[in-house]
Design a protein around this motif. Structure first.
Motif, PDB file in Angstrom:
ATOM      1  N   UNK A  21       0.820  -1.222   0.000  1.00  0.00           N
ATOM      2  CA  UNK A  21       0.000   0.000   0.000  1.00  0.00           C
ATOM      3  C   UNK A  21       0.855   1.275   0.000  1.00  0.00           C
ATOM      4  N   UNK A  22       2.098   1.136  -0.468  1.00  0.00           N
ATOM      5  CA  UNK A  22       3.001   2.297  -0.649  1.00  0.00           C
ATOM      6  C   UNK A  22       3.087   3.186   0.586  1.00  0.00           C
ATOM      7  N   UNK A  23       3.274   2.574   1.740  1.00  0.00           N
ATOM      8  CA  UNK A  23       3.416   3.361   2.971  1.00  0.00           C
ATOM      9  C   UNK A  23       4.698   4.195   2.883  1.00  0.00           C
ATOM     10  N   UNK A  24       4.599   5.524   3.053  1.00  0.00           N
ATOM     11  CA  UNK A  24       5.796   6.370   2.946  1.00  0.00           C
ATOM     12  C   UNK A  24       6.776   6.201   4.117  1.00  0.00           C
ATOM     13  N   UNK A  25       6.344   5.508   5.178  1.00  0.00           N
ATOM     14  CA  UNK A  25       7.207   5.305   6.351  1.00  0.00           C
ATOM     15  C   UNK A  25       7.794   3.892   6.284  1.00  0.00           C
ATOM     16  N   UNK A  26       9.133   3.756   6.322  1.00  0.00           N
ATOM     17  CA  UNK A  26       9.724   2.406   6.264  1.00  0.00           C
ATOM     18  C   UNK A  26       9.372   1.571   7.493  1.00  0.00           C
ATOM     19  N   UNK A  27       9.367   0.247   7.321  1.00  0.00           N
ATOM     20  CA  UNK A  27       8.925  -0.658   8.390  1.00  0.00           C
ATOM     21  C   UNK A  27       9.698  -0.461   9.688  1.00  0.00           C
ATOM     22  N   UNK A  46      -4.169   6.862  20.034  1.00  0.00           N
ATOM     23  CA  UNK A  46      -5.020   5.806  19.488  1.00  0.00           C
ATOM     24  C   UNK A  46      -4.284   5.067  18.378  1.00  0.00           C
ATOM     25  N   UNK A  47      -4.304   3.716  18.408  1.00  0.00           N
ATOM     26  CA  UNK A  47      -3.607   2.949  17.368  1.00  0.00           C
ATOM     27  C   UNK A  47      -4.104   3.281  15.959  1.00  0.00           C
ATOM     28  N   UNK A  48      -5.424   3.452  15.822  1.00  0.00           N
ATOM     29  CA  UNK A  48      -5.979   3.715  14.485  1.00  0.00           C
ATOM     30  C   UNK A  48      -5.485   5.054  13.942  1.00  0.00           C
ATOM     31  N   UNK A  49      -5.415   6.069  14.814  1.00  0.00           N
ATOM     32  CA  UNK A  49      -4.900   7.382  14.392  1.00  0.00           C
ATOM     33  C   UNK A  49      -3.433   7.264  13.973  1.00  0.00           C
ATOM     34  N   UNK A  50      -2.668   6.482  14.734  1.00  0.00           N
ATOM     35  CA  UNK A  50      -1.253   6.284  14.427  1.00  0.00           C
ATOM     36  C   UNK A  50      -1.099   5.601  13.064  1.00  0.00           C
ATOM     37  N   UNK A  51      -1.994   4.661  12.764  1.00  0.00           N
ATOM     38  CA  UNK A  51      -1.963   3.970  11.466  1.00  0.00           C
ATOM     39  C   UNK A  51      -2.290   4.951  10.342  1.00  0.00           C
ATOM     40  N   UNK A  52      -3.325   5.754  10.534  1.00  0.00           N
ATOM     41  CA  UNK A  52      -3.693   6.749   9.505  1.00  0.00           C
ATOM     42  C   UNK A  52      -2.538   7.723   9.256  1.00  0.00           C
ATOM     43  N   UNK A  53      -1.858   8.105  10.330  1.00  0.00           N
ATOM     44  CA  UNK A  53      -0.745   9.056  10.215  1.00  0.00           C
ATOM     45  C   UNK A  53       0.407   8.513   9.368  1.00  0.00           C
ATOM     46  N   UNK A  54       0.514   7.182   9.285  1.00  0.00           N
ATOM     47  CA  UNK A  54       1.573   6.591   8.441  1.00  0.00           C
ATOM     48  C   UNK A  54       1.380   6.984   6.976  1.00  0.00           C
ATOM     49  N   UNK A  55       0.109   7.162   6.592  1.00  0.00           N
ATOM     50  CA  UNK A  55      -0.207   7.557   5.214  1.00  0.00           C
ATOM     51  C   UNK A  55      -0.597   9.042   5.144  1.00  0.00           C
ATOM     52  N   UNK A  56      -0.098   9.827   6.086  1.00  0.00           N
ATOM     53  CA  UNK A  56      -0.341  11.273   6.039  1.00  0.00           C
ATOM     54  C   UNK A  56      -1.689  11.704   6.579  1.00  0.00           C
ATOM     55  N   UNK A  57      -2.361  10.834   7.340  1.00  0.00           N
ATOM     56  CA  UNK A  57      -3.618  11.235   7.976  1.00  0.00           C
ATOM     57  C   UNK A  57      -4.841  10.478   7.487  1.00  0.00           C
TER      58      UNK A  57
END
Length: 215
Positions: A21-27, A46-57
């Protein structure tokens, strides 16, 4: 008859999915961001917010609900929940293992991985704030991590200026130093996690034991 435990997605599965899914943050940085956010004293994390932030929100675009569930499940059930074990003293966190030949180019890569891991940890810990209230032990550890981050930045700059400096003896020594510095980073990260976990528990206990005011 015992019910079989569902096998949780391992790091390799999570890594493949974020790349898909082309995550801009490396693993390697995703791991430390999550760990910092697990430890943060900020109760709004929140884990879900942290996940969204990986893709810029916003989450990436999925073709089906199954795909969305697969990615979110791997990141939360696999990676996030797996990292929560590092809140125990007996389970110290380990940074991504880097196995490379001692060349100048690899030195730059090694330094960059460590720099991104430290940035990720601080970002997760601060949870979008510029300043947070940290326990004393964590405050001291973050100061040490900032110094180590500056060293990693210095290594990256050095290699960028002189990418062909393949003096084998010097590089062997520098790689050895980097491995020693990695151990220090891991210790300071673990101490931060332990101190913040303790402080958050005390905060939550305080909230739960506060007696309602009688009017």
């Amino acid at each position: 008859m015992k019910q079989k435990k569902a096998k949780l997605p391992g790091d390799a599965v999570v890594k493949a999915l974020i790349e898909k899914y082309d995550c801009p943050v490396p693993f390697h940085e995703v791991r430390t961001r999550f760990l910092g956010n697990i430890a943060t004293p900020e109760l709004s994390a929140s884990p879900l917010q942290m996940i969204q932030d990986l893709w810029g929100g916003e989450l990436p675009v999925f073709d089906s609900m199954d795909e969305a569930n697969e990615l979110i499940g791997a990141l939360i059930d696999g990676l996030w929940n797996g990292l929560t074990r590092h809140q125990k003293r007996s389970q110290p966190f380990r940074l991504t293992r880097v196995s490379m030949d001692p060349t100048a180019a690899n030195l730059g890569r090694y330094g960059l991985i460590r720099l991104e891991e430290l940035d990720g940890f601080i970002e997760g810990l601060f949870n979008g704030h510029d300043i947070i209230d940290l326990p004393e032990r964590a405050h001291g550890a973050i100061g040490h991590l900032a110094e180590l981050r500056a060293m990693m930045g210095g290594i990256c700059e050095l290699v960028a200026r002189d990418p062909d400096a393949d003096d084998r003896t010097k590089l062997d020594t520098t790689f050895k130093h980097l491995r020693e510095l990695t151990k220090i980073m891991e210790t300071e990260i673990h101490e931060t996690v332990l101190a913040c976990t303790r402080a958050r528990r005390q905060m939550l206990d305080g909230i739960l034991t506060e007696k309602p005011t009688v009017h």
